[in-house]
Design a protein around this motif. Structure first.
Motif, PDB file in Angstrom:
ATOM      1  N   SER A 176       0.856  -1.189   0.000  1.00  0.00           N
ATOM      2  CA  SER A 176       0.000   0.000   0.000  1.00  0.00           C
ATOM      3  C   SER A 176       0.890   1.236   0.000  1.00  0.00           C
ATOM      4  N   ASP A 209       0.548   5.167   0.223  1.00  0.00           N
ATOM      5  CA  ASP A 209      -0.344   6.288   0.535  1.00  0.00           C
ATOM      6  C   ASP A 209      -1.814   5.875   0.448  1.00  0.00           C
ATOM      7  N   GLY A 210      -2.097   4.669   0.908  1.00  0.00           N
ATOM      8  CA  GLY A 210      -3.479   4.194   0.915  1.00  0.00           C
ATOM      9  C   GLY A 210      -3.941   3.545  -0.369  1.00  0.00           C
ATOM     10  N   HIS A 228       6.417   2.633   1.753  1.00  0.00           N
ATOM     11  CA  HIS A 228       5.051   2.105   1.666  1.00  0.00           C
ATOM     12  C   HIS A 228       4.420   2.086   3.053  1.00  0.00           C
ATOM     13  N   ASP A 229       3.113   1.959   3.090  1.00  0.00           N
ATOM     14  CA  ASP A 229       2.382   1.937   4.354  1.00  0.00           C
ATOM     15  C   ASP A 229       2.738   0.684   5.149  1.00  0.00           C
ATOM     16  N   THR A 230       2.760   0.812   6.456  1.00  0.00           N
ATOM     17  CA  THR A 230       3.159  -0.289   7.335  1.00  0.00           C
ATOM     18  C   THR A 230       2.050  -1.340   7.444  1.00  0.00           C
ATOM     19  N   CYS A 248      -4.883  -1.879   6.044  1.00  0.00           N
ATOM     20  CA  CYS A 248      -3.575  -2.514   5.809  1.00  0.00           C
ATOM     21  C   CYS A 248      -3.371  -3.764   6.662  1.00  0.00           C
TER      22      CYS A 248
END
Length: 602
Positions: free
Chosen positions: A18, A20-21, A81-83, A153
């Motif tokens: 992911s 930023d969403g 990237h998103d965690t 996520c």
């Protein structure tokens, strides 16, 4: 399946990420011609973010699951990237933000005093602030019935997808069951889930689960290791409690859907919208299903869904936003009579499709013998030729024609069909058939009757209408005469004492291409009246049926006002149409070569 893993970057093919969403799946790791360094070839869930289909400058680097031509792009491995989160991390992040993970663990392990022990620093007790709020939030988690973690996520039971199967994985499952034991509805849509193993483990931990939504996920492992899931057979009690399953936008094939759905032995509602399905294989989904949603797919005919005919309990079928044009697929050797669904199916949604013939509407009653509720708006059907005239019927006319053609219909487009409405619709339909018969020779009656299957049935109910055939002179359609309408305008005159005086009459030929504004201008000059004070009523010379019980306002569209005259003959009234102000051509209203128009002053 390509399981390539880059040691330096830690990424691997089929990995869910992911940014930023925005969710994507890694399809390629490596070099790209005429560039330096490593690239990640990703397929975006939101195809509007992509730039190509895995082909760059004529070289194909990877394939996409989506059929969209611009679902993919390249990103650098260094891009943050998103965690990813574990199930419990996402749960407390949303529902207990003031509680840390270790506090949840202490709670689930049964340490009743974990939150009540005084904190000591240097042998001195320190005042605790905020722990009452934390205790309340932990208590709320145990009472949760609905958990919505869509777009959070969630990577699985653990935050590291590749860590499943160890003791830590099983321990987390136990903690999930202790933390929220009363959850009956769980939404894990648009997550970072990759393995079905995590879904099965979570469901096994939540003993009260009834509804599971997995929309927008991209699974690359649908085979669950029964040892890891902690049971002998995946289809045992884990999924038997679940009644509703959502698999929208998962891009699973029908075979994959069957491999998943077959494990839910008590499933009642299954949602499979936006999966790019165009046909159904021989695999059978659970026979317990009562509601099936197949919207936003690629079906082109009802016969493409014939595999569903074996579902004995199916009651509601949603097929909106497909490309369904007919009952049968012309390319296949399937007849109308071969397409038949169980009588239990009473509700069908065919809105926003490509149905373009009344024959298809008539065939719905045969294909769905139990059909009583139908949604069919936004189809091409109502813009085609009808009764020898290419036109777009008004919404009321469309409604009446569908109701009249389907005898058992009780609800159409969310509107209940009352007995009075059905009578009006069937009388209107009968009058339309009568007009079509009157416009053709007797030799063509058989063809017309074949197009209107309910004609004889309606004649038995309401009586056979009188068919008056005319023999109009043959006029060259390209001649000037064919482009003119011979109008007879008259104004009734009433004296002060109420006595009728001779009408004022004017006759004039007017081109069909004139609009109503120009027509009123001409009439105003003839009668020496202001056009704005005139109302033009076209006396069609035809009779319309009305309901035999009560005379309510007759159906009319926004484009046509029918004025019911006082002169009635039984259940029929003279049909009069007001030529309303607008830019429509006169020929749109009047098809004949002659017309009588009554002038009324406003």
């Amino acid at each position: 399946m390509n399981e390539y893993r880059d040691v330096d970057t830690g990424y691997y093919c089929q990995q869910r990420l992911s940014f930023d969403g925005h969710l994507c799946t890694v399809r390629y790791i490596g070099q790209v011609q005429e560039t330096k360094g490593l690239w990640l070839g990703v397929e975006w869930d939101d195809t509007s973010r992509g730039k190509h289909s895995g082909v760059h400058q004529g070289v194909r680097y990877f394939n996409c699951t989506s059929k969209h031509p611009n679902a993919a792009s390249f990103v650098r491995p260094t891009r943050p990237h998103d965690t990813p989160l574990s199930f419990l991390e996402a749960l407390h992040q949303k529902y207990a933000p003031d509680v840390s993970t270790h506090q949840i663990i202490d709670k689930t392990r049964g340490d009743k005093h974990a939150l009540s022990k005084p904190i000591e620093i240097g042998g001195k007790a320190v005042e605790e602030v905020g722990f009452e709020k934390i205790s309340q939030q932990l208590a709320m988690l145990t009472e949760l019935r609905i958990v919505l973690l869509d777009g959070r996520c969630v990577a699985g039971v653990l935050s590291t997808v590749r860590g499943g199967g160890g003791n830590g994985w099983f321990r987390k499952l136990h903690e999930i069951g202790q933390t929220c034991p009363k959850v009956s509805e769980l939404d894990l849509s648009r997550s970072l889930l990759e393995r079905w193993q995590d879904v099965e483990g979570i469901c096994n931990a939540l003993k009260a689960l009834k509804t599971l939504k997995l929309n927008g996920n991209r699974f690359n492992q649908l085979v669950c290791n029964s040892r890891l899931c902690g049971q002998d057979r995946p289809s045992d009690s884990t999924f038997d409690r679940i009644k509703e399953l959502g698999l929208d936008e998962t891009l699973l094939t029908w075979e994959e859907i069957d491999s998943v759905a077959s494990r839910f032995q008590s499933l009642a509602t299954l949602s499979l919208s936006s999966n790019g399905l165009a046909s159904l294989g021989t695999h059978q989904i659970p026979r317990t299903i009562t509601t099936l949603k197949l919207e936003f797919n690629g079906f082109t005919s009802i016969s493409a869904l014939l595999a569903l005919a074996s579902l004995p309990n199916l009651q509601q079928l949603y097929l909106g936003h497909n490309s369904i044009a007919d009952i049968q697929d012309k390319k296949e050797r399937i007849q109308y009579s071969d397409v038949k669904f169980p009588r239990s199916l009473f509700h069908v949604d065919l809105s926003f499709n490509a149905i373009h013939s009344w024959e298809c509407v008539d065939g719905l009653q045969d294909a769905f013998p139990g059909l009583t509720a139908l949604r069919i708006e936004h189809n091409q059907l109502f813009d085609l030729e009808f009764l020898g005239k290419k036109q777009s019927q008004g919404p009321e006319e469309r409604h009446m024609l569908v109701v009249a053609r389907l005898a058992n219909l009780k609800t159409l487009n969310f509107s209940s069909v009352t007995p009075q409405e059905r009578a009006n619709a069937e009388l209107y339909y009968l009058s339309c058939i009568a007009k079509e018969l009157a416009a053709e020779s007797e030799e063509k009656e058989g063809t017309i009757f074949d197009k209107h299957r309910r004609y004889n049935e309606l004649c038995e109910i309401y009586g056979t209408p009188t068919i008056t055939r005319t023999n109009p002179s043959i006029i060259n359609p390209n001649s000037l005469e064919a482009r003119l309408i011979r109008f007879t305008f008259y104004q009734p005159i009433i004296s002060a004492d109420g006595t009728s005086l001779p009408n004022i009459v004017h006759k004039k030929q007017i081109p069909r291409g004139f609009d109503v504004y120009r027509l009123k201008g001409i009439v105003g000059k003839l009668f020496e009246r202001s056009p704005l004070r005139l109302r033009l009523i076209w006396e069609t010379g035809e009779w319309d049926p009305v309901a035999p019980i009560e005379h309510e306002d007759w159906y009319s569209s926004d484009e046509e006002d029918k004025v019911v005259s006082a002169d009635e003959q039984g259940n029929w009234v003279k049909r009069e149409v007001e030529l309303r102000d607008g830019t429509r051509e006169v020929g749109y209203w009047v098809e004949a070569q002659e017309a009588t128009v009554r002038i009324e002053l406003i």
